[in-house]
Motif scaffolding. Structure first.
Motif, mmCIF file in Angstrom:
data_model
loop_
_atom_site.group_PDB
_atom_site.id
_atom_site.type_symbol
_atom_site.label_atom_id
_atom_site.label_comp_id
_atom_site.label_asym_id
_atom_site.label_seq_id
_atom_site.Cartn_x
_atom_site.Cartn_y
_atom_site.Cartn_z
ATOM 1 N N UNK A 238 0.843 -1.191 0.000
ATOM 2 C CA UNK A 238 0.000 0.000 0.000
ATOM 3 C C UNK A 238 0.883 1.247 0.000
ATOM 4 N N UNK A 239 0.468 2.269 -0.714
ATOM 5 C CA UNK A 239 1.234 3.513 -0.745
ATOM 6 C C UNK A 239 1.060 4.234 0.599
ATOM 7 N N UNK A 240 2.152 4.635 1.248
ATOM 8 C CA UNK A 240 2.053 5.314 2.539
ATOM 9 C C UNK A 240 1.907 6.829 2.441
ATOM 10 N N UNK A 241 2.102 7.404 1.262
ATOM 11 C CA UNK A 241 2.029 8.855 1.100
ATOM 12 C C UNK A 241 0.596 9.321 1.313
ATOM 13 N N UNK A 242 0.401 10.362 2.092
ATOM 14 C CA UNK A 242 -0.926 10.739 2.583
ATOM 15 C C UNK A 242 -1.941 10.957 1.468
ATOM 16 N N UNK B 140 -4.869 5.232 -0.856
ATOM 17 C CA UNK B 140 -5.824 4.303 -1.457
ATOM 18 C C UNK B 140 -5.219 3.529 -2.618
ATOM 19 N N UNK B 141 -3.925 3.717 -2.882
ATOM 20 C CA UNK B 141 -3.241 3.079 -4.010
ATOM 21 C C UNK B 141 -2.497 1.839 -3.526
ATOM 22 N N UNK B 142 -2.639 0.754 -4.282
ATOM 23 C CA UNK B 142 -2.022 -0.527 -3.950
ATOM 24 C C UNK B 142 -1.233 -1.038 -5.152
ATOM 25 N N UNK C 232 8.670 -1.721 -2.694
ATOM 26 C CA UNK C 232 8.554 -0.857 -1.530
ATOM 27 C C UNK C 232 8.318 0.581 -2.006
ATOM 28 N N UNK C 233 7.293 1.233 -1.438
ATOM 29 C CA UNK C 233 7.085 2.660 -1.677
ATOM 30 C C UNK C 233 8.011 3.466 -0.781
ATOM 31 N N UNK C 234 8.544 4.546 -1.293
ATOM 32 C CA UNK C 234 9.220 5.510 -0.432
ATOM 33 C C UNK C 234 8.173 6.093 0.500
ATOM 34 N N UNK C 235 8.514 6.240 1.775
ATOM 35 C CA UNK C 235 7.537 6.661 2.778
ATOM 36 C C UNK C 235 7.146 8.126 2.653
ATOM 37 N N UNK C 236 7.919 8.894 1.909
ATOM 38 C CA UNK C 236 7.657 10.332 1.741
ATOM 39 C C UNK C 236 7.673 10.671 0.253
ATOM 40 N N UNK D 26 6.105 13.708 -5.596
ATOM 41 C CA UNK D 26 5.414 12.532 -6.115
ATOM 42 C C UNK D 26 5.770 11.297 -5.296
ATOM 43 N N UNK D 27 4.810 10.368 -5.203
ATOM 44 C CA UNK D 27 5.073 9.074 -4.581
ATOM 45 C C UNK D 27 5.966 8.255 -5.509
ATOM 46 N N UNK D 28 6.925 7.531 -4.921
ATOM 47 C CA UNK D 28 7.887 6.752 -5.705
ATOM 48 C C UNK D 28 7.865 5.305 -5.228
#
Length: 443
Positions: free
Chosen positions: A24-28, A32-34, A88-92, A97-99
């Protein structure tokens, strides 16, 4: 501690290729993105000694709560790739942009940005890639940003040659900082200490767990533990409590450690099946999710162990509806303030039957281990694992995901995937400690 716990399947998706990682994407703005990654070994055609190929596919989904008559998960994108070993998503956000990072069977580390498309759609766009080594598989990756610190964005990855690599990300470009031989065989896992990102941990098929201090170089580890009796394949640093580390192994044990004393673990919890992945809950510091290969998915409560009381961490919930190797699992940070939608008629048809939604399944659950004889259902027709209380039909009131440790209840959204049956599951877990429930009733 006593509790009431229940798991409910929300949706099942056929990934077609063997599924082994889900995040799951952790960026606020994008919780809702998986993302889900797959790995398929294709045997070479013709000659018996033909080199097999490893192919994969990267899926992107959107989760939505509104509407109880339609599946909550919508596929946004699928990208054919080399076989994927880890995501793995970058947490920030990086440059706003989410990476997403991807460990590939080609020995590459690939990065994708989550971008806005036409008509408000979201999609992944290639950002950067770097080969960490030829003729090897990149097996794992981790970001240095686990405590939401974006001042120095780096990655660590491990590979099938037993090497660990540390890379930096700046101006959209990956740059190798260091690489060293860390293990005699496959280095299954690598991870940062989120509290001191100059510290890196690694685990390998040589049964060793090692620590490395990047400030003093990689010629000698800061410690080598042989406490696991088989290959070490999962490591996760707690983002909530400094020095706390969780490790898992083919030896079927979850060990909790205090990084200041790696001679003896704080606790040892036998889970069975081989512990492939461990994930601390994003806000509740004592909850740990484990993907246990041959023994399904489990949630552990680690408070007593973390506080030094010793003993195994109790399992407070299990999700047993997969029928194959339990590999990928992750918590969502998305709040479930309203009743989550469930797939219609989830137990009405055989699992082989596809609906018209393109890969979504209606399934009739069977025991993956033949450990029970009857299937249990609630009033809505949803499967209830044996020994779990039937879910309430009324929606939870008020916010239910909280960083406050003594919150009266939790309602969590999770995703998991299994290998040979190529299935992605999205599910909900509701948990109420009895003490908190009694206090709320007295108010």
């Amino acid at each position: 501690m006593a509790w009431k716990s229940r798991t409910r399947n929300l949706q099942v998706f056929d990934t077609e290729l063997s599924a082994d990682t889900v995040e799951w994407c952790p960026v606020s703005t994008s919780q809702h993105i998986l993302a889900c990654g797959t790995y398929q070994l294709q045997k070479g055609a013709g000659e018996e000694d033909a080199t097999p190929s490893r192919t994969g596919r990267l899926y992107l989904f959107k989760f939505r709560r509104e509407g109880s008559m339609s599946p909550p998960l919508t596929e946004l994108q699928r990208v054919d790739t080399p076989a994927i070993l880890d995501l793995k998503w970058c947490h920030v956000p990086v440059s706003g942009e989410a990476v997403l990072g991807m460990a590939a069977a080609t020995g590459e580390l690939r990065l994708y940005t989550l971008s806005d498309g036409q008509e408000g759609g979201r999609s992944l766009q290639a950002l950067s890639s770097l080969e960490v080594g030829a003729e090897r598989l990149t097996l794992s990756l981790d970001w240095s940003t686990g405590r939401m610190n974006s001042s120095d964005v780096r990655l660590v990855c491990s590979d099938s040659a037993g090497c660990v690599s540390v890379l930096s990300l700046a101006d959209g470009t990956l740059t190798a900082l260091s690489q060293w031989k860390a293990h005699d065989f496959e280095a299954w896992i690598s991870a940062f200490s989120y509290w001191d990102t100059q510290l890196v941990y690694s685990g390998g098929d040589d049964c060793k767990l090692k620590g490395w201090d990047l400030r003093v170089g990689s010629s000698c580890p800061t410690f080598t533990s042989k406490r696991h009796s088989m290959g070490v394949c999962s490591i996760h640093s707690s983002p909530h409590r400094e020095h706390i580390l969780a490790t898992g192994s083919y030896d079927e044990q979850v060990l909790l450690w205090d990084g200041r004393n790696m001679r003896q673990p704080l606790s040892e919890s036998p889970l069975g099946g081989g512990v492939w992945r461990l994930k601390w809950h994003p806000t509740h510091e004592h909850l740990l999710l484990a993907a246990c290969m041959h023994n399904d998915f489990h949630i552990l409560h680690c408070q007593k162990a973390v506080e030094g009381s010793g003993g195994a961490c109790p399992v407070i919930a299990s999700y047993i509806l997969h029928n194959s190797l339990a590999y990928g699992a992750d918590w969502s940070q998305l709040s479930l303030e309203e009743a989550a939608p469930c797939s219609p008629a989830a137990a009405a048809e055989p699992k082989e039957s596809l609906t018209e939604s393109g890969g979504h399944l209606r399934i009739q659950y069977e025991s993956p281990t033949a450990s029970f004889d009857t299937s249990l259902e609630d009033d809505a027709g949803q499967y209830i694992p044996e020994g779990i209380a039937a879910p309430c039909t009324s929606p939870a009131a008020g916010p239910v995901l909280s960083s406050v440790e003594d919150c009266p209840s939790l309602s969590c959204l999770l995703a998991s995937c299994s290998f040979y049956d190529h299935m992605l599951h999205v599910w909900r877990w509701d948990w109420t400690p009895d003490e908190a429930q009694q206090e709320s009733e007295q108010c």
